[in-house]
Design a protein around this motif. Structure first.
Motif, PDB file in Angstrom:
ATOM      1  N   HIS A 101       0.841  -1.198   0.000  1.00 49.33           N
ATOM      2  CA  HIS A 101       0.000   0.000   0.000  1.00 49.33           C
ATOM      3  C   HIS A 101       0.878   1.252   0.000  1.00 49.33           C
ATOM      4  CE1 HIS A 101      -3.554  -2.487   0.544  1.00 49.33           C
ATOM      5  NE2 HIS A 101      -2.855  -3.170   1.442  1.00 49.33           N
ATOM      6  N   LEU A 102       1.486   1.528  -1.142  1.00 44.18           N
ATOM      7  CA  LEU A 102       2.407   2.651  -1.288  1.00 44.18           C
ATOM      8  C   LEU A 102       1.723   3.820  -1.985  1.00 44.18           C
ATOM      9  CD1 LEU A 102       5.624   0.800  -2.543  1.00 44.18           C
ATOM     10  CD2 LEU A 102       5.079   1.449  -0.183  1.00 44.18           C
ATOM     11  N   THR A 103       2.083   5.031  -1.583  1.00 41.01           N
ATOM     12  CA  THR A 103       1.640   6.218  -2.302  1.00 41.01           C
ATOM     13  C   THR A 103       2.610   6.490  -3.450  1.00 41.01           C
ATOM     14  OG1 THR A 103       2.963   7.746  -0.975  1.00 41.01           O
ATOM     15  CG2 THR A 103       0.766   7.157  -0.123  1.00 41.01           C
ATOM     16  N   ASP A 104       2.237   7.400  -4.341  1.00 42.68           N
ATOM     17  CA  ASP A 104       3.144   7.792  -5.416  1.00 42.68           C
ATOM     18  C   ASP A 104       4.432   8.380  -4.846  1.00 42.68           C
ATOM     19  OD1 ASP A 104       1.363   6.949  -7.340  1.00 42.68           O
ATOM     20  OD2 ASP A 104       0.516   8.938  -7.701  1.00 42.68           O
ATOM     21  N   ASP A 105       4.308   9.158  -3.760  1.00 45.23           N
ATOM     22  CA  ASP A 105       5.503   9.730  -3.130  1.00 45.23           C
ATOM     23  C   ASP A 105       6.396   8.637  -2.558  1.00 45.23           C
ATOM     24  OD1 ASP A 105       4.763  12.305  -3.771  1.00 45.23           O
ATOM     25  OD2 ASP A 105       3.891  12.741  -1.796  1.00 45.23           O
ATOM     26  N   ASP A 106       5.791   7.603  -1.976  1.00 43.04           N
ATOM     27  CA  ASP A 106       6.570   6.479  -1.448  1.00 43.04           C
ATOM     28  C   ASP A 106       7.399   5.835  -2.560  1.00 43.04           C
ATOM     29  OD1 ASP A 106       5.459   6.767   1.088  1.00 43.04           O
ATOM     30  OD2 ASP A 106       3.912   5.249   0.734  1.00 43.04           O
ATOM     31  N   ILE A 107       6.757   5.589  -3.684  1.00 43.94           N
ATOM     32  CA  ILE A 107       7.443   4.937  -4.801  1.00 43.94           C
ATOM     33  C   ILE A 107       8.573   5.812  -5.317  1.00 43.94           C
ATOM     34  CG2 ILE A 107       7.145   4.128  -7.184  1.00 43.94           C
ATOM     35  CD1 ILE A 107       4.291   3.272  -6.349  1.00 43.94           C
ATOM     36  N   ALA A 108       8.336   7.110  -5.377  1.00 38.85           N
ATOM     37  CA  ALA A 108       9.380   8.030  -5.815  1.00 38.85           C
ATOM     38  C   ALA A 108      10.554   8.026  -4.846  1.00 38.85           C
ATOM     39  CB  ALA A 108       8.811   9.437  -5.957  1.00 38.85           C
ATOM     40  N   LEU A 109      10.283   7.979  -3.542  1.00 41.44           N
ATOM     41  CA  LEU A 109      11.352   7.927  -2.535  1.00 41.44           C
ATOM     42  C   LEU A 109      12.175   6.654  -2.680  1.00 41.44           C
ATOM     43  CD1 LEU A 109       9.526   9.208   0.692  1.00 41.44           C
ATOM     44  CD2 LEU A 109      11.479  10.305  -0.447  1.00 41.44           C
ATOM     45  N   LEU A 110      11.500   5.521  -2.856  1.00 41.48           N
ATOM     46  CA  LEU A 110      12.205   4.244  -3.007  1.00 41.48           C
ATOM     47  C   LEU A 110      13.095   4.260  -4.251  1.00 41.48           C
ATOM     48  CD1 LEU A 110       9.233   1.880  -2.113  1.00 41.48           C
ATOM     49  CD2 LEU A 110      11.369   2.034  -0.821  1.00 41.48           C
ATOM     50  N   GLY A 111      12.553   4.782  -5.346  1.00 43.49           N
ATOM     51  CA  GLY A 111      13.325   4.836  -6.578  1.00 43.49           C
ATOM     52  C   GLY A 111      14.518   5.769  -6.467  1.00 43.49           C
TER      53      GLY A 111
ATOM     54  N   VAL B 143       3.419  -3.338  -8.636  1.00 51.99           N
ATOM     55  CA  VAL B 143       4.617  -3.839  -9.315  1.00 51.99           C
ATOM     56  C   VAL B 143       5.002  -2.962 -10.504  1.00 51.99           C
ATOM     57  CG1 VAL B 143       5.545  -5.772 -10.650  1.00 51.99           C
ATOM     58  CG2 VAL B 143       4.247  -6.205  -8.550  1.00 51.99           C
ATOM     59  N   ALA B 144       4.037  -2.626 -11.352  1.00 51.15           N
ATOM     60  CA  ALA B 144       4.347  -1.854 -12.556  1.00 51.15           C
ATOM     61  C   ALA B 144       4.926  -0.493 -12.204  1.00 51.15           C
ATOM     62  CB  ALA B 144       3.089  -1.699 -13.409  1.00 51.15           C
ATOM     63  N   ARG B 145       4.330   0.191 -11.230  1.00 48.45           N
ATOM     64  CA  ARG B 145       4.820   1.530 -10.862  1.00 48.45           C
ATOM     65  C   ARG B 145       6.194   1.448 -10.214  1.00 48.45           C
ATOM     66  NH1 ARG B 145       1.163   4.518  -7.148  1.00 48.45           N
ATOM     67  NH2 ARG B 145       0.372   2.502  -6.471  1.00 48.45           N
ATOM     68  N   LEU B 146       6.442   0.415  -9.409  1.00 46.20           N
ATOM     69  CA  LEU B 146       7.763   0.243  -8.809  1.00 46.20           C
ATOM     70  C   LEU B 146       8.807  -0.029  -9.885  1.00 46.20           C
ATOM     71  CD1 LEU B 146       6.718  -1.971  -5.762  1.00 46.20           C
ATOM     72  CD2 LEU B 146       7.816   0.278  -5.600  1.00 46.20           C
ATOM     73  N   HIS B 147       8.467  -0.890 -10.817  1.00 45.79           N
ATOM     74  CA  HIS B 147       9.395  -1.218 -11.901  1.00 45.79           C
ATOM     75  C   HIS B 147       9.702   0.018 -12.742  1.00 45.79           C
ATOM     76  CE1 HIS B 147      10.408  -2.923 -15.949  1.00 45.79           C
ATOM     77  NE2 HIS B 147      11.181  -3.679 -15.199  1.00 45.79           N
ATOM     78  N   ASP B 148       8.676   0.801 -13.054  1.00 45.03           N
ATOM     79  CA  ASP B 148       8.868   2.002 -13.859  1.00 45.03           C
ATOM     80  C   ASP B 148       9.705   3.050 -13.128  1.00 45.03           C
ATOM     81  OD1 ASP B 148       7.376   0.849 -15.848  1.00 45.03           O
ATOM     82  OD2 ASP B 148       5.533   1.957 -15.397  1.00 45.03           O
ATOM     83  N   ALA B 149       9.666   3.025 -11.783  1.00 43.35           N
ATOM     84  CA  ALA B 149      10.438   3.977 -10.981  1.00 43.35           C
ATOM     85  C   ALA B 149      11.882   3.541 -10.799  1.00 43.35           C
ATOM     86  CB  ALA B 149       9.776   4.181  -9.626  1.00 43.35           C
ATOM     87  N   GLY B 150      12.229   2.380 -11.344  1.00 47.15           N
ATOM     88  CA  GLY B 150      13.596   1.904 -11.231  1.00 47.15           C
ATOM     89  C   GLY B 150      13.907   1.212  -9.927  1.00 47.15           C
ATOM     90  N   VAL B 151      12.891   0.814  -9.190  1.00 43.52           N
ATOM     91  CA  VAL B 151      13.107   0.118  -7.927  1.00 43.52           C
ATOM     92  C   VAL B 151      13.525  -1.326  -8.220  1.00 43.52           C
ATOM     93  CG1 VAL B 151      12.040  -0.657  -5.774  1.00 43.52           C
ATOM     94  CG2 VAL B 151      11.430   1.569  -6.739  1.00 43.52           C
ATOM     95  N   ARG B 152      14.587  -1.790  -7.575  1.00 42.94           N
ATOM     96  CA  ARG B 152      15.015  -3.183  -7.741  1.00 42.94           C
ATOM     97  C   ARG B 152      14.005  -4.101  -7.060  1.00 42.94           C
ATOM     98  NH1 ARG B 152      19.647  -1.345  -5.472  1.00 42.94           N
ATOM     99  NH2 ARG B 152      19.330  -2.768  -3.732  1.00 42.94           N
ATOM    100  N   LEU B 153      13.477  -5.046  -7.796  1.00 43.61           N
ATOM    101  CA  LEU B 153      12.481  -5.964  -7.264  1.00 43.61           C
ATOM    102  C   LEU B 153      13.096  -7.342  -7.057  1.00 43.61           C
ATOM    103  CD1 LEU B 153       9.444  -5.056  -9.552  1.00 43.61           C
ATOM    104  CD2 LEU B 153       9.992  -4.132  -7.287  1.00 43.61           C
ATOM    105  N   SER B 154      12.791  -7.935  -5.925  1.00 44.65           N
ATOM    106  CA  SER B 154      13.150  -9.323  -5.660  1.00 44.65           C
ATOM    107  C   SER B 154      11.907 -10.036  -5.175  1.00 44.65           C
ATOM    108  CB  SER B 154      14.272  -9.422  -4.623  1.00 44.65           C
ATOM    109  OG  SER B 154      13.834  -8.939  -3.366  1.00 44.65           O
ATOM    110  N   VAL B 155      12.032 -11.313  -4.931  1.00 43.08           N
ATOM    111  CA  VAL B 155      10.873 -12.082  -4.514  1.00 43.08           C
ATOM    112  C   VAL B 155      11.243 -12.920  -3.294  1.00 43.08           C
ATOM    113  CG1 VAL B 155      11.374 -14.044  -6.029  1.00 43.08           C
ATOM    114  CG2 VAL B 155       9.022 -13.608  -5.338  1.00 43.08           C
ATOM    115  N   GLY B 156      10.282 -13.056  -2.388  1.00 46.84           N
ATOM    116  CA  GLY B 156      10.511 -13.857  -1.194  1.00 46.84           C
ATOM    117  C   GLY B 156       9.183 -14.347  -0.658  1.00 46.84           C
ATOM    118  N   SER B 157       9.189 -14.732   0.599  1.00 45.82           N
ATOM    119  CA  SER B 157       7.956 -15.180   1.237  1.00 45.82           C
ATOM    120  C   SER B 157       8.028 -14.865   2.713  1.00 45.82           C
ATOM    121  CB  SER B 157       7.736 -16.677   1.041  1.00 45.82           C
ATOM    122  OG  SER B 157       6.563 -17.092   1.708  1.00 45.82           O
TER     123      SER B 157
END
Length: 317
Positions: A140-150, A173-187
């Motif tokens: 549950h990220l805001t646009d500002d959150d995604i920008a900060l992460l990127g 996922v799409a917005r994070l990827h577009d912001a250049g955030v490195r994505l990994s996967v876990g559980s």
């Protein structure tokens, strides 16, 4: 527990990163603007304070099977100043920092009420957001959150089977990827013990969230399974087919009922853990023909779980 994990990793022939977690309070109280005390089962996971956590984790040593790292359970579990302290120690020690972030809407609501910002915003304000930081869940990220992460060069560890099981929501996922955030996967639990399956869920959830197809390419999914995952665990040379990198290799069969006829570059979209044939860790074969060198893993796990339940029942009496 750390030494037991080290021994288990040695027996299994793998390397693990131990994200030793600072967990000091039982949540945020939006009404009083304070942290709730730990209660019940929470107490078993806690340190007395951030200094006790620092002293305890400083005693952990790295070897070829275990790499210590740092984690904060979430902004609900530490004060603002303690979050800053853990982040500073992680930087001094040169280890990754992982934090559960915005898994549920209530976490955002409480953080805004107490701190006047989102969990991601609080990480940024306390110096806990940087290229060695991984936000876990990040649903549950805001646009500002995604920008900060990127902008920080931070990573996000997606846990799609957990979100699916608990009804937490679909990560952006799409917005994070577009912001250049490195994505990994876990559980964050064991609803699914299949990383290939987790990667596939990342793409399926992204399609559901956006009402579209092909959000991440198979190559993107392979990267989040391999090199990005290693990088976020403090192992930047891992997960790469390059000279000088450790030979951590996984061979997937192409002749099973699930993979037969699939193009090799599409295997990540159809294969699962049962299709894995061979695994090498730092050049040493630990799985051959789908069988681990220790024996049948299902049988071994059943024995271990049964023994744990028996010990729990004896303790209860």
């Amino acid at each position: 527990m750390a030494e037991a994990l080290r021994e288990a990793a040695r027996d299994a022939g793998v390397r693990v990163t131990l994200l030793d977690t600072c967990y000091l309070s039982g949540g945020l109280d939006a009404t009083t603007g304070t942290h709730r005390p730990l209660t019940g089962a929470q107490l078993r996971f806690a340190d007395a304070d951030v200094d006790a956590w620092a002293v305890r984790t400083a005693a952990l040593t790295a070897d070829e099977h275990l790499r210590p790292a740092a984690a904060v359970h979430s902004v609900r579990a530490v004060t603002r100043s303690d979050l800053a302290s853990v982040a500073a120690l992680a930087r001094v020690r040169g280890v990754p920092l992982h934090v559960h972030v915005s898994e549920q809407p209530a976490e955002n609501t409480e953080c805004l009420a107490v701190h006047g910002t989102t969990p991601t915003g609080l990480l940024a304000e306390t110096g806990a957001l940087g290229p060695d930081t991984t936000a876990v869940h990040a649903v549950h990220l805001t646009d500002d959150d995604i920008a900060l992460l990127g902008a920080a060069g931070a990573g996000v560890s997606l846990c799609p089977s957990t979100e699916q099981d608990l009804g937490d929501g679909l990560a952006p996922v799409a917005r994070l990827h577009d912001a250049g955030v490195r994505l990994s996967v876990g559980s964050d639990q064991h609803a699914l013990t299949d990383l290939l399956g987790e990667a596939r869920l990342v793409e399926m959830h992204a399609r559901l969230a956006g009402g579209t197809r092909g959000v991440l390419t198979p190559a993107d999914l392979t990267t989040l399974l391999t090199s990005y995952g290693h990088t976020m665990l403090g192992d930047p040379a891992g997960g790469r087919l390059e000279v000088g990198c450790p030979a951590d290799l996984v061979a997937v069969r192409t002749d099973t009922p699930r993979t037969a006829g699939a193009s090799p570059d599409q295997l990540v979209l159809v294969a699962g853990s049962s299709d894995v044939d061979t695994v090498l860790s730092a050049g040493t074969v630990v799985v051959r023909g789908g069988v681990h060198r220790l024996g049948d893993i299902g049988t071994l796990m059943t024995r271990a779980v049964d023994a744990a339940w028996s010990a729990t029942e004896r303790g209860g009496r």
